[in-house]
Design a protein around this motif. Structure first.
Motif, PDB file in Angstrom:
ATOM      1  N   PRO A  92       0.856  -1.440   0.078  1.00  0.00           N
ATOM      2  CA  PRO A  92      -0.019   0.021   0.118  1.00  0.00           C
ATOM      3  C   PRO A  92       0.894   1.096  -0.068  1.00  0.00           C
ATOM      4  N   PRO A  93       1.789   1.533   0.624  1.00  0.00           N
ATOM      5  CA  PRO A  93       2.776   2.424   1.035  1.00  0.00           C
ATOM      6  C   PRO A  93       2.988   2.831  -0.381  1.00  0.00           C
ATOM      7  N   VAL A  94       4.119   1.731  -1.296  1.00  0.00           N
ATOM      8  CA  VAL A  94       3.795   1.831  -3.044  1.00  0.00           C
ATOM      9  C   VAL A  94       2.872   2.007  -3.486  1.00  0.00           C
ATOM     10  N   LEU A  95       2.153   2.059  -3.489  1.00  0.00           N
ATOM     11  CA  LEU A  95       0.707   2.113  -4.655  1.00  0.00           C
ATOM     12  C   LEU A  95       0.763   3.593  -4.574  1.00  0.00           C
ATOM     13  N   ALA A  96       0.749   4.348  -3.200  1.00  0.00           N
ATOM     14  CA  ALA A  96       0.097   5.260  -2.686  1.00  0.00           C
ATOM     15  C   ALA A  96       1.560   6.792  -3.359  1.00  0.00           C
ATOM     16  N   ALA A  97       2.852   5.992  -2.789  1.00  0.00           N
ATOM     17  CA  ALA A  97       3.363   6.842  -3.319  1.00  0.00           C
ATOM     18  C   ALA A  97       4.035   6.900  -5.096  1.00  0.00           C
ATOM     19  N   ALA A  98       3.239   6.073  -5.848  1.00  0.00           N
ATOM     20  CA  ALA A  98       3.077   6.202  -7.236  1.00  0.00           C
ATOM     21  C   ALA A  98       2.187   6.831  -7.851  1.00  0.00           C
ATOM     22  N   ALA A  99       0.614   6.787  -7.187  1.00  0.00           N
ATOM     23  CA  ALA A  99      -0.193   8.233  -7.173  1.00  0.00           C
ATOM     24  C   ALA A  99       0.165   8.840  -7.052  1.00  0.00           C
ATOM     25  N   ARG A 100       0.170   9.371  -6.052  1.00  0.00           N
ATOM     26  CA  ARG A 100       1.264  10.556  -5.459  1.00  0.00           C
ATOM     27  C   ARG A 100       2.423  11.526  -6.318  1.00  0.00           C
ATOM     28  N   ARG A 101       2.835  10.966  -6.952  1.00  0.00           N
ATOM     29  CA  ARG A 101       4.045  11.345  -7.923  1.00  0.00           C
ATOM     30  C   ARG A 101       3.570  11.341  -9.015  1.00  0.00           C
ATOM     31  N   TYR A 102       2.768  10.537  -9.853  1.00  0.00           N
ATOM     32  CA  TYR A 102       1.895  10.943 -10.765  1.00  0.00           C
ATOM     33  C   TYR A 102       1.112  12.275 -10.803  1.00  0.00           C
ATOM     34  N   LEU A 103       0.210  12.374  -8.993  1.00  0.00           N
ATOM     35  CA  LEU A 103      -0.584  13.774  -9.118  1.00  0.00           C
ATOM     36  C   LEU A 103       0.113  14.629  -9.495  1.00  0.00           C
ATOM     37  N   ARG A 104       0.715  14.734  -8.216  1.00  0.00           N
ATOM     38  CA  ARG A 104       1.662  16.214  -7.731  1.00  0.00           C
ATOM     39  C   ARG A 104       2.265  16.838  -8.809  1.00  0.00           C
ATOM     40  N   GLU A 105       2.253  16.152 -10.311  1.00  0.00           N
ATOM     41  CA  GLU A 105       2.600  16.987 -11.370  1.00  0.00           C
ATOM     42  C   GLU A 105       1.639  17.664 -11.862  1.00  0.00           C
ATOM     43  N   THR A 106       0.051  16.603 -12.200  1.00  0.00           N
ATOM     44  CA  THR A 106      -0.553  17.325 -12.347  1.00  0.00           C
ATOM     45  C   THR A 106      -1.086  18.672 -11.186  1.00  0.00           C
ATOM     46  N   PHE A 107      -1.234  18.447 -10.137  1.00  0.00           N
ATOM     47  CA  PHE A 107      -1.284  19.532  -9.122  1.00  0.00           C
ATOM     48  C   PHE A 107      -1.410  21.599  -9.941  1.00  0.00           C
ATOM     49  N   LEU A 108       0.159  20.848  -9.802  1.00  0.00           N
ATOM     50  CA  LEU A 108       1.085  21.737 -10.689  1.00  0.00           C
ATOM     51  C   LEU A 108       1.156  22.568 -11.797  1.00  0.00           C
ATOM     52  N   SER A 109       0.162  22.054 -12.576  1.00  0.00           N
ATOM     53  CA  SER A 109       0.485  22.342 -14.101  1.00  0.00           C
ATOM     54  C   SER A 109      -1.248  22.381 -14.630  1.00  0.00           C
ATOM     55  N   THR A 110      -1.872  22.220 -13.825  1.00  0.00           N
ATOM     56  CA  THR A 110      -3.417  22.601 -14.151  1.00  0.00           C
ATOM     57  C   THR A 110      -4.008  23.460 -13.405  1.00  0.00           C
ATOM     58  N   ARG A 111      -4.203  24.783 -14.007  1.00  0.00           N
ATOM     59  CA  ARG A 111      -5.276  25.448 -13.849  1.00  0.00           C
ATOM     60  C   ARG A 111      -6.529  26.159 -13.244  1.00  0.00           C
ATOM     61  N   VAL A 112      -7.452  24.815 -13.792  1.00  0.00           N
ATOM     62  CA  VAL A 112      -8.771  24.648 -13.218  1.00  0.00           C
ATOM     63  C   VAL A 112      -9.718  23.362 -12.381  1.00  0.00           C
ATOM     64  N   ALA A 113     -10.159  23.965 -10.985  1.00  0.00           N
ATOM     65  CA  ALA A 113      -9.775  22.496 -10.646  1.00  0.00           C
ATOM     66  C   ALA A 113     -11.974  22.666 -10.948  1.00  0.00           C
ATOM     67  N   VAL A 114     -12.461  21.309 -10.450  1.00  0.00           N
ATOM     68  CA  VAL A 114     -13.632  21.217 -10.684  1.00  0.00           C
ATOM     69  C   VAL A 114     -13.889  20.201  -9.140  1.00  0.00           C
ATOM     70  N   SER A 115     -14.666  20.482  -8.141  1.00  0.00           N
ATOM     71  CA  SER A 115     -14.926  20.479  -6.715  1.00  0.00           C
ATOM     72  C   SER A 115     -16.711  20.055  -6.205  1.00  0.00           C
ATOM     73  N   GLY A 116     -16.894  19.355  -5.690  1.00  0.00           N
ATOM     74  CA  GLY A 116     -18.333  19.434  -4.379  1.00  0.00           C
ATOM     75  C   GLY A 116     -18.682  20.125  -3.657  1.00  0.00           C
ATOM     76  N   ALA A 117     -18.821  20.126  -2.789  1.00  0.00           N
ATOM     77  CA  ALA A 117     -18.926  20.899  -1.664  1.00  0.00           C
ATOM     78  C   ALA A 117     -19.959  19.608  -0.319  1.00  0.00           C
ATOM     79  N   ASN A 118     -19.036  19.944   0.544  1.00  0.00           N
ATOM     80  CA  ASN A 118     -19.805  19.270   1.640  1.00  0.00           C
ATOM     81  C   ASN A 118     -20.836  19.591   2.575  1.00  0.00           C
ATOM     82  N   PHE A 119     -20.578  20.947   2.622  1.00  0.00           N
ATOM     83  CA  PHE A 119     -21.266  22.272   3.084  1.00  0.00           C
ATOM     84  C   PHE A 119     -21.436  23.721   2.666  1.00  0.00           C
ATOM     85  N   ALA A 120     -22.063  23.841   2.468  1.00  0.00           N
ATOM     86  CA  ALA A 120     -22.224  25.597   1.923  1.00  0.00           C
ATOM     87  C   ALA A 120     -22.664  26.199   3.307  1.00  0.00           C
TER      88      ALA A 120
END
Length: 492
Positions: free
Chosen positions: A198-226
């Motif tokens: 599991p830690p190895v799988l999580a690290a692989a996902a983290r490496r993939y996502l980190r580049e995506t976070f830093l290079s994407t200008r638009v995000a879409v979310s939901g909301a738990n509460f308003a």
């Protein structure tokens, strides 16, 4: 201006993920053949149940918190239009833009156009049931925009070209070996020597996502509460991916079901205690992100809130069924449901599986479009006991069963039963005939065809050797009031 969404209508067909391709019984029958699925589900739900039970037991006022959560939600439903207009006013005053979407088609069109206006061809997404409900990923892909799920479980589902099967843990039906195979097959740049640790799988996902976070200008979310009081939106999560999506991009688009609004910050206090304990078995969520409009130089500089109806007004119109809108998406009902644990989430055909899905999905789509879901329950009541806002799901299931279209044979049988019960002599004859079912039925516990369909999945109760009518006829005579009985002193 007066905000007007229109008359209550159900969610449209042909878009989103609220209707399945099969009825629940047929899909469940297939799922029950998958022993690996049942092992995965049993292990996961048992673990979550245990954690949740331990942290709930720490609070002496847990039942009072449940009462408070239920009361707040009932208050919200009673004045939802007023609270939504107030929320809109506060969001706009804080620099945000509010869009009203009557259904999935409108919501998808709004978000797609907003992303196109930024010139971006990729968006990062925070886990959101609302965007899954409306099929936003498919709409974005059709417009040439790539959505990237950043929640680990949602990423597993997306890379595996799969569907979520749990509200909280969408990939609950996958074990770590299956996840490793998905990463090796579909994740760009993954190490071929990847193991299923599991830690190895999580690290692989983290490496993939980190580049995506830093290079994407638009995000879409939901909301738990308003919070209507201030125009504040909130997302709670456990991994930190949501925090990255909500703070790094230039543009943030939030799609929120209209039932998620709360009147004040004071009300939020109750739900920030209820939600983590009931859902993940934590005392508090590791990441709680709150934002209000736009702050120059800090966080996204463009904020859009899409308020989604998509059948919710139709649910609100039902004074009994509307309590399904109290749901805070904790998934506690799924983790205690014996039906869900054996069939998994895909059998429900909707993005909302389990007991809450069995009452929410049919109301959002119209009961006829999900007619089998209200029957996907044994009515054991475990879901009601587990729900942190005390939604009486068993009563809602019975309410919806009454609304569901019934087969001609069943309607005829019920009509015949009503006629018999309305005629004492016929009813007495039927009681005598019913005793023969123990002889004619399968192993003495079923009914012969064509009534055998009813007893195929349940035992027929034993009929008493003596009916009440027989007992009444054979009882000793009782003297009229005021006359002494033969055994009294006066009669001796």
């Amino acid at each position: 201006m007066t905000t007007f969404l229109g008359m209550p209508v159900t969610a449209p067909r042909g878009v989103g993920h609220l209707r399945g391709d099969q009825t629940f019984p047929r899909a469940a029958r297939d799922a029950l053949q998958n022993s690996q699925l049942r092992r995965n589900l049993r292990h996961a739900t048992t673990t979550i149940r245990g954690k949740s039970g331990r942290v709930i037991a720490e609070l002496p006022d847990w039942q009072s918190l449940r009462d408070a959560g239920s009361g707040i939600k009932a208050d919200v439903m009673s004045r939802l239009p007023e609270l939504l207009v107030r929320l809109e006013e506060r969001v706009v005053a804080a620099g945000g833009v509010v869009h009203w979407a009557a259904d999935a088609n409108e919501a998808n069109a709004i978000v797609t156009e907003l992303v196109k206006a930024t010139g971006s061809e990729r968006v990062i997404k925070v886990k959101s049931m609302a965007t899954q409900e409306i099929g936003l990923n498919e709409a974005l892909e059709a417009a040439g925009i790539t959505p990237v799920e950043t929640d680990l479980a949602e990423l597993i589902v997306q890379l595996g070209d799969d569907k979520p099967s749990h509200i909280l843990v969408p990939a609950i039906h996958r074990n770590r070996s299956e996840i490793r195979e998905i990463f090796l097959r579909a994740m760009p740049g993954v190490d071929p020597a990847l193991t299923d640790d599991p830690p190895v799988l999580a690290a692989a996902a983290r490496r993939y996502l980190r580049e995506t976070f830093l290079s994407t200008r638009v995000a879409v979310s939901g909301a738990n509460f308003a919070i209507a009081e201030t125009g504040t939106l909130g997302v709670v999560e456990s991994e930190g991916n949501g925090r990255m999506c909500l703070t790094l991009p230039d543009t943030l688009i939030t799609v929120m079901g209209i039932e998620k609004v709360l009147p004040t910050w004071r009300d939020l206090e109750v739900f920030l205690q209820l939600l983590p304990r009931a859902s993940t078995g934590e005392r508090m969520n590791p990441y709680t992100t709150m934002w209000t409009g736009v702050t120059p130089g800090d966080g996204p500089q463009n904020f859009h809130l899409v308020l989604l109806d998509n059948g919710r007004s139709a649910v609100l119109a039902d004074t009994v069924g509307r309590s399904a809108l109290h749901c805070i998406r904790c998934s506690a009902c799924l983790n205690v449901c014996p039906v869900y644990e054996r069939t998994g989430g895909h059998s429900y055909g909707s993005v909302y599986p389990g007991p809450i899905g069995a009452v929410l999905s049919p109301q959002l789509t119209g009961v006829a479009d999900n007619a089998s879901l209200p029957f996907a329950s044994s009515l054991c009541g475990a879901c009601f006991d587990a729900c942190p806002v005390k939604i009486d799901i068993p009563s809602l299931l019975v309410h919806l069963r009454d609304k569901a279209p019934h087969p001609v044979a069943e309607r005829a049988a019920m009509a015949a039963a009503a006629r018999i019960m309305d005629r004492p002599r016929w009813y007495a004859s039927a009681q005598r005939a019913a005793k023969m079912a123990r002889i004619a039925g399968r192993r003495g516990r079923g009914l012969p065809p064509p009534l055998s369909g009813w007893t195929a999945g349940r035992d027929l109760p034993e009929f008493p050797q003596q009916t009440f009518r027989d007992w009444w006829a054979q009882r000793p005579a009782v003297p009229p009031a005021g006359e002494p009985s033969s055994g009294s002193e006066e009669g001796r």
